[in-house]
Design an enzyme around this catalytic site. Structure first.
Site: not given
Length: 521
Positions: A279-280, A283, A344
């Site tokens: 997930h990070e 980004h 997100e």
């Protein structure tokens, strides 16, 4: 200095040259007499004569022809000796501030300018006599269509300017507004990285720490398995683990991963940690920071018009300050926070894909957010409604990830990953929570104290003591990214178990003991 008479020249431009005469030459029709210096000849423009000069290091020469038609007499001119080799002087390059950083520095100044302009317009209008105000109203009324046309033209120009800055998201293909280029934002990311490294200098765990090793290996594994994405392969990923109880992790656009030990104490197994890192990293791959800064830049510029109008229309400064505060809150609730929640959700989707290609059990993703929801309840942490937050609620994230899991499992299978165990961690987690609630209810019947607040088997902090070491042991089960057999699925994934479990009875199906620690983490 000697004057040269030439009959055939009237006006000429000569360039300078250097020559060294070391011996006498005898040529047809010319006599060369050598003087005691080498020579450098310098010529400049003249009408009917040429002045020849030579340095002191040059020889004094006299050149004459037999016919006497032309005669050269060269006298030395002192000059400094030339260096033996090439010698260049260059000034140090001046590095300009990155455009995003420059915008951040000018942002307060823009608001102050809008406030001063609006307040000046209000004072100017109040100072006008009534007849002048009436004339201004009549002028605006007669030229209202001209003013409307001008505003329309300005809006068209603004729309065309925004259209020229549309970009396509790397993985999802979504059309987005990107005012700041990726290269410019990389410069800002480098400055941000330096600031974070200075801030966390005394809190970084050593590279030999098991917590650092597990994060390092997972990040490199994710990068290796997703190297077909240019935004992944072109970045040099580095890991920094920070000693902090904050349950947080983030990745800068330049590939620097910052993982807090509080997050390592929250995840229950290596698969959950892989989903979080995916997930990070998503980004950074998608360039969400530059995208969000671009939207904020456009919204702030448009808000300056409204801010100027607020300070011009409000009769008192106190009302203008209140209107300014309301305008900022509405801008956040209507634009910034919904867009942040959208980014997100996109990072959740792409991060699940990155984890699936890394052969992680993507079914652990929804379980992690269920654990986060229970953790917030156990720690009595205040939560804000989703419409006021920059992140989706834990429950909505669970719903979205549950919807994306089937597609991620298909992607994982297409990457020739080892087969997953038949036991679904989501089912195990649900049954484990049911067992804990039933045990707490039974204990609560013993007295009013227990009925008022069901006791927990252990606190979340004590449950996860020693989990990083267990994560490192689980990480050894991941295939090595440097081996070809990884792509052939010859190194198997083994279903991860929680490092610790709570002292509660196991469910009747015999599956709940694995996830008791997850439900309280």
């Amino acid at each position: 200095m000697v004057l040269l008479y030439v009959n055939i020249l009237r006006s000429s431009r000569f360039c300078s040259l250097s020559a060294h005469l070391t011996r006498n030459y005898k040529q047809a029709g010319l006599h060369v007499k050598k003087a005691p210096f080498p020579s450098q000849i310098s010529c400049y423009r003249t009408t009917n004569s040429v002045h020849l000069r030579s340095p002191q290091t040059a020889p004094h020469l006299l050149l004459c022809s037999n016919g006497g038609r032309a005669c050269f007499q060269i006298t030395p001119k002192p000059t400094s000796p030339l260096p033996s080799g090439p010698h260049f002087h260059t000034s140090a390059p001046v590095r300009a501030l990155p455009a995003p950083l420059l915008w951040l520095l000018l942002k307060p100044l823009q608001k102050i300018t809008a406030v001063i302009l609006g307040r000046s317009i209000r004072k100017w209008w109040v100072a006008l006599p009534p007849n002048r105000r009436q004339l201004m109203r009549e002028w605006v009324r007669h030229r209202r269509w001209h003013l409307i046309s001008g505003a329309g033209v300005a809006m068209v120009i603004l729309a065309l300017l925004l259209l020229t800055h549309l970009d396509e998201s790397p993985v999802t293909g979504r059309t987005r507004l990107l005012v700041f280029s990726r290269e410019k934002y990389m410069e800002l990311a480098a400055l941000t990285s330096e600031a974070y490294m200075e801030e966390f200098a005394e809190l970084l765990v050593p590279v030999t720490d098991p917590r650092h090793q597990v994060v390092e290996r997972l990040v490199q594994h994710l990068a290796e398995r997703n190297k077909d994405i240019p935004e992944v392969s072109e970045v040099s990923w580095s890991v920094h683990v920070v000693k902090s109880h904050n349950v947080n992790a983030f990745v800068l656009p330049d590939g620097k991963v910052f993982m807090f030990t509080g997050m390592l104490e929250t995840v229950a197994d290596v698969h959950q940690l892989t989903v979080v890192l995916g997930h990070e990293m998503a980004h950074a791959v998608l360039g969400h920071s530059a995208e969000q800064a671009s939207l904020s830049h456009v919204v702030d510029l448009l808000s300056l018009i409204l801010l100027t109008a607020i300070w011009a229309v409000c009769p008192r400064d106190s009302l203008a300050v209140l209107g300014h505060w309301v305008q900022e809150k509405l801008s956040q609730l209507m634009f910034s926070r919904p867009y942040s929640r959208k980014l997100e959700a996109e990072a959740d989707q792409v991060g699940l894909q990155l984890a699936a290609k890394a052969c992680a059990d993507v079914r652990a993703g929804p379980v992690f957010w269920q654990q986060m929801e229970i953790r917030d309840q156990l720690t009595e942490e205040t939560t804000v409604p989703e419409w006021m937050s920059t992140h989706p609620s834990h429950r909505n994230r669970v719903t979205q990830l549950d919807r994306l899991v089937p597609q991620a499992l298909e992607l994982r299978e297409s990457c020739v990953c080892p087969a997953l165990p038949a036991t679904d961690p989501r089912v195990v987690f649900t049954k484990s929570v049911r067992v804990i609630l039933e045990a707490a209810k039974n204990q609560g019947r013993g007295g009013p104290e227990g009925a008022r607040k069901p006791p927990l088997p252990r606190s979340p902090a004590s449950l996860l003591t020693g989990l990083p070491a267990a994560l490192l042991a689980q990480n050894d089960l991941y295939p090595s990214p440097n081996l070809d057999r990884e792509m052939k699925g010859q190194v198997s994934f083994i279903a991860s178990e929680s490092a610790v479990t709570a002292s509660v009875p196991a469910p009747s199906e015999g599956e709940g003991s694995q996830s008791v620690g997850q439900s309280t983490s």
